[in-house]
Design an enzyme around this catalytic site. Structure first.
Site, PDB file in Angstrom:
ATOM      1  N   LYS A 191       0.840  -1.203   0.000  1.00  0.00           N
ATOM      2  CA  LYS A 191       0.000   0.000   0.000  1.00  0.00           C
ATOM      3  C   LYS A 191       0.879   1.259   0.000  1.00  0.00           C
ATOM      4  O   LYS A 191       0.607   2.222  -0.705  1.00  0.00           O
ATOM      5  CB  LYS A 191      -0.963  -0.011   1.203  1.00  0.00           C
ATOM      6  CG  LYS A 191      -2.088  -1.025   1.029  1.00  0.00           C
ATOM      7  CD  LYS A 191      -2.929  -1.247   2.279  1.00  0.00           C
ATOM      8  CE  LYS A 191      -3.877  -2.426   2.041  1.00  0.00           C
ATOM      9  NZ  LYS A 191      -4.713  -2.763   3.202  1.00  0.00           N
ATOM     10  N   GLN A 232      -5.045  -1.797   9.401  1.00  0.00           N
ATOM     11  CA  GLN A 232      -4.879  -3.109   8.781  1.00  0.00           C
ATOM     12  C   GLN A 232      -5.451  -4.195   9.693  1.00  0.00           C
ATOM     13  O   GLN A 232      -5.168  -4.243  10.889  1.00  0.00           O
ATOM     14  CB  GLN A 232      -3.393  -3.362   8.483  1.00  0.00           C
ATOM     15  CG  GLN A 232      -3.117  -4.602   7.664  1.00  0.00           C
ATOM     16  CD  GLN A 232      -3.680  -4.566   6.241  1.00  0.00           C
ATOM     17  OE1 GLN A 232      -3.830  -3.506   5.652  1.00  0.00           O
ATOM     18  NE2 GLN A 232      -4.008  -5.722   5.707  1.00  0.00           N
ATOM     19  N   ASP A 239     -11.255   2.262   3.348  1.00  0.00           N
ATOM     20  CA  ASP A 239     -11.472   0.819   3.241  1.00  0.00           C
ATOM     21  C   ASP A 239     -12.958   0.509   3.018  1.00  0.00           C
ATOM     22  O   ASP A 239     -13.305  -0.607   2.623  1.00  0.00           O
ATOM     23  CB  ASP A 239     -11.044   0.122   4.546  1.00  0.00           C
ATOM     24  CG  ASP A 239      -9.707  -0.573   4.417  1.00  0.00           C
ATOM     25  OD1 ASP A 239      -9.319  -0.919   3.296  1.00  0.00           O
ATOM     26  OD2 ASP A 239      -9.052  -0.757   5.463  1.00  0.00           O
TER      27      ASP A 239
HETATM   28  N1  GUN Z   1      -6.884  -7.232   5.817  1.00  0.00           N
HETATM   29  C1  GUN Z   1      -7.097  -7.956   4.678  1.00  0.00           C
HETATM   30  N2  GUN Z   1      -7.612  -7.183   3.705  1.00  0.00           N
HETATM   31  C2  GUN Z   1      -7.728  -5.936   4.217  1.00  0.00           C
HETATM   32  C3  GUN Z   1      -8.175  -4.701   3.684  1.00  0.00           C
HETATM   33  O1  GUN Z   1      -8.616  -4.590   2.540  1.00  0.00           O
HETATM   34  N3  GUN Z   1      -8.114  -3.644   4.534  1.00  0.00           N
HETATM   35  C4  GUN Z   1      -7.661  -3.747   5.809  1.00  0.00           C
HETATM   36  N4  GUN Z   1      -7.663  -2.652   6.563  1.00  0.00           N
HETATM   37  N5  GUN Z   1      -7.242  -4.882   6.334  1.00  0.00           N
HETATM   38  C5  GUN Z   1      -7.266  -5.970   5.536  1.00  0.00           C
END
Ligand code: GUN
Length: 292
Positions: free
Chosen positions: A52, A96, A119
């Site tokens: 990211k 996350q 998200d």
């Molecule tokens: N853990 C697995 N996929 C994601 C996601 O798309 N966003 C976040 N914040 N955590 C994750």
């Protein structure tokens, strides 16, 4: 059969975003800013967050990463969320997942200001999405909708089966495929208690597999010419890889691909699109704020 190249599509979209940001900055604007909170040292989460941050660089965004150890308290985490909610220089941020067991994940998600929830996990965004209001759509479903659109796949009036009912993929995917402005399809959601999954799948024009079981969807479950989207990313041990594992989709590719009209591979299909959707959402947050 055509392979849907998520990697190339994601690269193209990131290049488009980078160009837009370049123009904003050359006109004297500031760059969009995405922040991420990472708790602990889970291998998968570390990789996701690293990618990211790299995607932010690729798109010309500013990024901030805040790390906490596994033993962080819920209160400390909520304080950090509050700080980002109030920080005018941050357009969007993510926490996350998964979080350690002692932290109430839902409480943390609900503490994120929905206007910065890139998200799309906050129930306000989920609710707004389900009735077609402007909102942040979570990254994987948005990535899949984008792929279908970019490949010119007609979904209107088609029969779509979604395998899996998770909050992150299955449920929002079914909602989007149902809505007029996105999929406009007739949607069936199958899960662990569905009576005859094979029968449902054999009737489907489009199958979106997000069940988390490697090779679940086999050739005998798919009708000729179906569109197949594989969301599965189970890590299976593989001694021939440097990492010691490989990603395995929910679709038995060798059997299903020859019968399909379009199919997403694993890796290189849906996966690369998720991060680029997050970048799109961050740019959207930035633009909405600039207009406010
Ligand atoms: N853990 C697995 N996929 C994601 C996601 O798309 N966003 C976040 N914040 N955590 C994750």
């Amino acid at each position: 059969m055509q392979i849907i190249d998520g990697k190339a599509t994601a690269e193209a979209i990131k290049a488009e975003i980078a160009e837009e940001v370049r123009q904003i900055v050359s006109n004297g604007g500031r760059a969009p800013h995405l922040a991420a909170i990472l708790v602990g040292h889970d291998g998968g989460s570390e990789t996701y967050v690293k990618n990211k941050v790299l995607a932010c660089e690729r798109c010309g965004f500013e990024s901030t990463l805040v790390r906490f150890e596994e033993d962080v308290t819920e209160e400390e985490l909520l304080q950090c969320v509050d700080k980002f909610n109030k920080d005018e220089s941050v357009d969007g941020f993510i926490v996350q997942l998964p979080l350690p067991k002692h932290i109430d994940e839902q409480k943390v998600i609900e503490a994120i200001d929905y206007r910065k929830d890139v998200d799309g996990f906050n129930p306000i965004n989920v609710g707004r999405m389900s009735i077609g209001l402007p909102c942040f759509i979570s990254a994987t479903p948005l990535g899949i909708i984008t792929l279908l659109k970019r490949y010119g796949i007609n979904t209107s009036g088609k029969k779509c089966v979604v395998l899996g009912r998770s909050n992150i993929v299955g449920k929002p995917m079914a909602q989007l495929m149902m809505q007029k402005q996105f999929g406009d399809a007739t949607v069936t959601v199958c899960h662990s208690h569905t009576k005859d999954i094979k029968k449902e799948c054999l009737e489907a024009d489009i199958i979106i597999a997000a069940i988390g079981k490697p090779n679940f969807l086999t050739g005998d479950m798919v009708k000729e010419g179906a569109v197949i989207v594989d969301v599965g990313t189970t890590r299976v041990p593989d001694a021939t890889r440097k990492s010691g594992f490989r990603l395995n989709g929910d679709v038995k590719y060798d059997e299903v691909a020859p019968k399909s009209s379009f199919i997403t591979p694993v890796p290189g299909g849906v996966g690369p699109m998720t991060i680029c959707s997050l970048m799109k959402n961050t740019l959207q947050a930035y633009k909405t704020k600039s207009k406010a």
